[in-house]
Design a protein around this motif. Structure first.
Motif, PDB file in Angstrom:
ATOM      1  N   GLY A 119      32.476  21.786  54.241  1.00  0.00           N
ATOM      2  CA  GLY A 119      31.589  22.065  55.375  1.00  0.00           C
ATOM      3  C   GLY A 119      30.321  21.236  55.454  1.00  0.00           C
ATOM      4  N   SER A 120      30.086  20.339  54.484  1.00  0.00           N
ATOM      5  CA  SER A 120      28.844  19.548  54.545  1.00  0.00           C
ATOM      6  C   SER A 120      28.921  18.358  53.596  1.00  0.00           C
ATOM      7  N   ILE A 121      27.994  17.422  53.806  1.00  0.00           N
ATOM      8  CA  ILE A 121      27.705  16.387  52.799  1.00  0.00           C
ATOM      9  C   ILE A 121      26.200  16.484  52.537  1.00  0.00           C
ATOM     10  N   ASN A 122      25.839  16.827  51.311  1.00  0.00           N
ATOM     11  CA  ASN A 122      24.416  16.953  50.976  1.00  0.00           C
ATOM     12  C   ASN A 122      23.913  15.808  50.099  1.00  0.00           C
ATOM     13  N   HIS A 123      24.817  15.259  49.286  1.00  0.00           N
ATOM     14  CA  HIS A 123      24.405  14.209  48.350  1.00  0.00           C
ATOM     15  C   HIS A 123      25.553  13.214  48.156  1.00  0.00           C
ATOM     16  N   VAL A 124      25.165  11.977  47.898  1.00  0.00           N
ATOM     17  CA  VAL A 124      26.148  10.944  47.552  1.00  0.00           C
ATOM     18  C   VAL A 124      25.701  10.272  46.254  1.00  0.00           C
ATOM     19  N   GLN A 138      26.743   5.115  55.168  1.00  0.00           N
ATOM     20  CA  GLN A 138      26.524   5.258  56.621  1.00  0.00           C
ATOM     21  C   GLN A 138      27.089   6.582  57.133  1.00  0.00           C
ATOM     22  N   LEU A 139      28.309   6.889  56.729  1.00  0.00           N
ATOM     23  CA  LEU A 139      28.936   8.131  57.207  1.00  0.00           C
ATOM     24  C   LEU A 139      28.184   9.351  56.685  1.00  0.00           C
ATOM     25  N   ALA A 140      27.758   9.293  55.423  1.00  0.00           N
ATOM     26  CA  ALA A 140      27.052  10.437  54.834  1.00  0.00           C
ATOM     27  C   ALA A 140      25.696  10.650  55.508  1.00  0.00           C
ATOM     28  N   VAL A 141      24.992   9.557  55.784  1.00  0.00           N
ATOM     29  CA  VAL A 141      23.675   9.692  56.428  1.00  0.00           C
ATOM     30  C   VAL A 141      23.826  10.279  57.836  1.00  0.00           C
ATOM     31  N   LYS A 142      24.850   9.807  58.577  1.00  0.00           N
ATOM     32  CA  LYS A 142      25.085  10.388  59.918  1.00  0.00           C
ATOM     33  C   LYS A 142      25.318  11.897  59.811  1.00  0.00           C
ATOM     34  N   GLN A 143      26.133  12.296  58.834  1.00  0.00           N
ATOM     35  CA  GLN A 143      26.420  13.724  58.649  1.00  0.00           C
ATOM     36  C   GLN A 143      25.148  14.476  58.237  1.00  0.00           C
ATOM     37  N   MET A 144      24.369  13.907  57.330  1.00  0.00           N
ATOM     38  CA  MET A 144      23.123  14.570  56.894  1.00  0.00           C
ATOM     39  C   MET A 144      22.161  14.727  58.068  1.00  0.00           C
ATOM     40  N   SER A 188      20.411  13.496  49.693  1.00  0.00           N
ATOM     41  CA  SER A 188      20.035  12.395  48.805  1.00  0.00           C
ATOM     42  C   SER A 188      21.202  11.446  48.574  1.00  0.00           C
ATOM     43  N   VAL A 189      20.840  10.209  48.278  1.00  0.00           N
ATOM     44  CA  VAL A 189      21.813   9.173  47.919  1.00  0.00           C
ATOM     45  C   VAL A 189      21.288   8.513  46.638  1.00  0.00           C
ATOM     46  N   THR A 190      22.100   8.553  45.599  1.00  0.00           N
ATOM     47  CA  THR A 190      21.705   7.960  44.319  1.00  0.00           C
ATOM     48  C   THR A 190      22.731   6.894  43.959  1.00  0.00           C
ATOM     49  N   THR A 191      22.253   5.722  43.611  1.00  0.00           N
ATOM     50  CA  THR A 191      23.141   4.574  43.411  1.00  0.00           C
ATOM     51  C   THR A 191      22.978   4.026  41.994  1.00  0.00           C
ATOM     52  N   ILE A 192      24.107   3.713  41.371  1.00  0.00           N
ATOM     53  CA  ILE A 192      24.047   3.154  40.018  1.00  0.00           C
ATOM     54  C   ILE A 192      23.938   1.628  40.140  1.00  0.00           C
ATOM     55  N   THR A 193      22.834   1.086  39.680  1.00  0.00           N
ATOM     56  CA  THR A 193      22.646  -0.373  39.739  1.00  0.00           C
ATOM     57  C   THR A 193      22.754  -0.924  38.315  1.00  0.00           C
TER      58      THR A 193
END
Ligand SMILES: NC(=O)c1ccc[n+]([C@@H]2O[C@H](COP(=O)([O-])OP(=O)(O)OC[C@H]3O[C@@H](n4cnc5c(N)ncnc54)[C@H](OP(=O)(O)O)[C@@H]3O)[C@@H](O)[C@H]2O)c1
Length: 240
Positions: free
Chosen positions: A74-79, A115-121, A129-134
């Motif tokens: 039902g949602s996307i809250n974090h990626v 992009q898809l997650a931000v649109k949904q958020m 939130s979006v956390t990326t492993i660099t």
């Protein structure tokens, strides 16, 4: 515990990604775990876990992952953008094909799902939130371990993290990165441990859990955005 919060984790079948999946399940999140072969990774079946196989550099995989999150939970809250490939070699030896693979997995693999997650958020209206492993190497190269073309992608991810933190701050969507040094995962299966230990001032190799703990912190740190958190035994703090 985070009931009814859904997190997408890419590159979830092994190593750091698998540890991140487990950390969020342990905290009560719903998790959509994805990689090319995640359904064969051996995760125990759970009502809180959905698995989506696919190449994250393909827009169709990102679509399937986002649709699964919304349809099942039902949602996307974090990626957590963890899927990534790495190769270390002299600059002049990288091929065009290797560059394209790095761009596909590390950059397009970030862009399509984010992009898809931000649109949904944005449509949900409660932030996220979006956390990326660099990688620590992106800003702290080590003599004898050249990885320049790989680091175009990781440096780019650090840069877009800061840009997006600014762009979406008013919508309470936070963007952070975790920059590991050397982590004990299958990525290093052919590298001798004695050599890997020399790559940080603390002389130690991180576990996947060390990185997962940092990801959980940033996911839940409601006033932290635009940050690159180094989990590298001090490798970013100078010469040793
Ligand atoms: N280990 C380290 O020392 C270290 C240091 C700095 C940064 N990092 C970063 O941390 C992240 C995780 O690294 P790791 O050490 O856990 O690596 P790993 O053991 O090689 O695991 C990589 C994961 O990414 C998935 N993956 C690879 N290509 C993919 C694609 N095209 N589409 C979808 N999934 C893909 C793999 O699953 P499938 O094969 O099932 O697709 C696997 O689950 C990467 O971004 C890496 O660059 C690692």
């Amino acid at each position: 515990m985070k009931k009814n919060q859904t997190v997408i984790v890419t590159g979830a079948s092994q190593g750091i990604g698998a540890a991140i999946v487990q950390a969020f399940l342990d905290r009560g999140y719903n998790v959509v775990a994805t990689s090319r072969s995640v359904s064969k990774a051996g995760f125990a079946p759970s009502a809180n876990l959905a698995l989506v196989d696919g190449d994250i550099g393909q827009a169709a995989t990102a679509e399937k992952v986002a649709q699964t999150a919304v349809a099942k939970f039902g949602s996307i809250n974090h990626v957590v953008n963890n899927a990534g490939i790495f190769s270390a070699k002299p600059f002049t030896e990288y091929t065009a094909g290797e560059f394209r693979n790095l761009v596909s997995t590390n950059l397009e693999g970030f862009i399509f799902i984010t992009q898809l997650a931000v649109k949904q958020m944005l449509s949900q209206g409660i932030g996220g939130s979006v956390t990326t492993i660099t990688a620590s190497l992106a800003t702290n190269p080590i003599a004898g371990l050249p990885a320049s073309i790989s680091m175009i992608t990781k440096g780019g991810l650090n840069a877009i993290t800061v840009s997006l933190a600014s762009e979406y701050a008013k919508s309470s969507i936070r963007f952070n990165a975790v920059a590991p040094g050397v982590v004990d995962t299958p990525l290093h299966k052919s590298n001798p441990k004695d050599f890997l230990k020399t790559l940080s001032p603390m002389g130690a190799i991180s576990d996947s859990k060390d990185v997962a703990d940092a990801v959980v912190y940033l996911t839940e740190a409601r006033h932290v955005t635009g940050e690159v958190l180094h989990v590298d035994g001090g490798a970013h703090s100078g010469r040793w």
